[in-house]
Design an enzyme around this catalytic site. Structure first.
Site, PDB file in Angstrom:
ATOM      1  N   ASP A  88       0.529   0.737 -12.882  1.00 40.11           N
ATOM      2  CA  ASP A  88       0.916   1.309 -11.588  1.00 40.11           C
ATOM      3  C   ASP A  88       2.247   0.711 -11.129  1.00 40.11           C
ATOM      4  OD1 ASP A  88       0.034   3.191  -9.805  1.00 40.11           O
ATOM      5  OD2 ASP A  88      -1.539   1.942  -8.920  1.00 40.11           O
ATOM      6  N   GLU A 187      -5.744  12.421  -4.838  1.00 44.08           N
ATOM      7  CA  GLU A 187      -6.624  11.498  -4.103  1.00 44.08           C
ATOM      8  C   GLU A 187      -6.959  12.032  -2.716  1.00 44.08           C
ATOM      9  OE1 GLU A 187      -5.616   7.345  -4.206  1.00 44.08           O
ATOM     10  OE2 GLU A 187      -7.227   6.835  -2.801  1.00 44.08           O
TER      11      GLU A 187
HETATM   12  O1  KIV Z   1      -4.460   1.758  -7.480  1.00 46.84           O
HETATM   13  C1  KIV Z   1      -5.395   2.468  -7.847  1.00 46.84           C
HETATM   14  O2  KIV Z   1      -6.465   2.021  -8.236  1.00 46.84           O
HETATM   15  C2  KIV Z   1      -5.189   3.908  -7.800  1.00 46.84           C
HETATM   16  C3  KIV Z   1      -6.388   4.780  -7.997  1.00 46.84           C
HETATM   17  C4  KIV Z   1      -7.211   4.774  -6.787  1.00 46.84           C
HETATM   18  C5  KIV Z   1      -6.019   6.159  -8.422  1.00 46.84           C
HETATM   19  O3  KIV Z   1      -4.092   4.358  -7.602  1.00 46.84           O
END
Ligand code: KIV
Length: 293
Positions: A88, A187
């Site tokens: 991420d 989401e």
């Molecule tokens: O950070 C995370 O876990 C996410 C998910 C909720 C999709 O972005």
């Protein structure tokens, strides 16, 4: 000889959509959980910035740094053999400019070893997504409730309930798909909008609070495993209650330690076992994953 299962690729994920096969994605933050999720068949593991909340104990995902994300990605990558690992992009690591986003995404791929990256936001990041893809970095989009915009959204709220919001979500999904994203997380949006988006684009949609018609689902692993008995939002199903199980196990350990019934002789070493004095134990601690590869 043990053969490695074939790694899930972005091409494989696209083919799953074409064949109508659902994609199972979960968040993971360390090697031990990653190994368990991989062995259980999860297709995609997201090293989500939700780690800021469930691992680090913050109220939002905002404080997580790119270096911390790379650290957790490295651990997760060590734990998996088959699953595709997504890192991420953290808050502030891509919002300033396309150049900043490309440099930091490359850093995360290089230092974290993940197989693709995820970033939050729609059409506003289309140029960045196109640049990342042309630089060889696969991108998963994320629209709807985007937790990094917690303050802008005035909290964690379902998105797209009015007609303007609905049109924006559809336009954002199309912009990301056109820019070359390989999948999009939807989401906390109404199911019928998620269904419409899923039908309108060729790339897989992965829902979290987006209803059953998305091409796949993702949940925060700590939530679906029931680590926090007090936390149960509507879109989460708790497939286990590990929080209670862990407390029971630790309670039993504390009790036996205090009572002097742990460790037993069988759990201790004796001088008389001298046959191989220099023999090493196989390992002192579980490694989570690495030695099992
Ligand atoms: O950070 C995370 O876990 C996410 C998910 C909720 C999709 O972005």
């Amino acid at each position: 000889m043990q053969t490695s299962p074939r790694r899930v690729t972005i091409q494989h994920l696209r083919q799953m959509k074409e064949k109508g096969e659902k994609i199972a994605m979960l968040t993971a933050y360390d090697a031990t959980f990653a190994r368990l999720f991989d062995e259980a068949g999860a297709d995609v593991l997201l090293v989500g910035d939700s780690l800021g909340m469930v691992v680090q104990g913050h109220d939002t995902t905002l404080p997580v740094t790119l270096d911390e994300m790379a650290y957790h990605c490295r651990a997760v990558v060590r734990g998996v053999r088959r699953a595709h690992v997504v890192g991420d992009m953290t808050f502030g690591s891509y919002q300033a400019s396309v150049e900043q986003g490309v440099a930091n995404a490359a850093k995360l791929m290089k230092e974290g070893g993940c197989h693709s990256i995820k970033l939050e936001g729609g059409a506003v990041h289309a140029e960045l997504v196109a640049r990342l893809v042309s630089a060889g970095i696969p991108v998963m989009g994320h629209i709807g409730l985007t937790p990094q915009s917690y303050h802008q959204l005035s909290g964690f709220k379902v998105q797209g309930r009015d007609s303007g919001g609905r049109a924006r979500l559809l336009a954002d999904a199309k912009a990301l798909a056109d820019a070359g994203a390989y999948a999009i997380v939807l989401e906390a949006i109404p199911s019928d909008i998620a269904r419409e988006i899923t039908a309108a684009i060729d790339i897989p949609t992965i829902g979290i609070g987006g209803g059953v018609d998305c091409d796949g689902q993702v949940l925060v692993s700590y939530d679906m495993l029931g680590m926090d008995e007090a936390f149960k939002p509507r879109f989460v199903r708790r497939f286990a209650m590990l929080g209670a199980t862990i407390k029971d196990a630790v309670g039993a350990y504390v009790k036996e330690t205090r009572a002097g019934t742990f460790p037993s002789d069988a759990e201790s070493f004796a001088v008389s076992e001298k046959s191989a004095p220099q023999a090493a134990e196989p390992a002192l601690y579980s490694t989570g994953a690495a030695v099992k590869k």
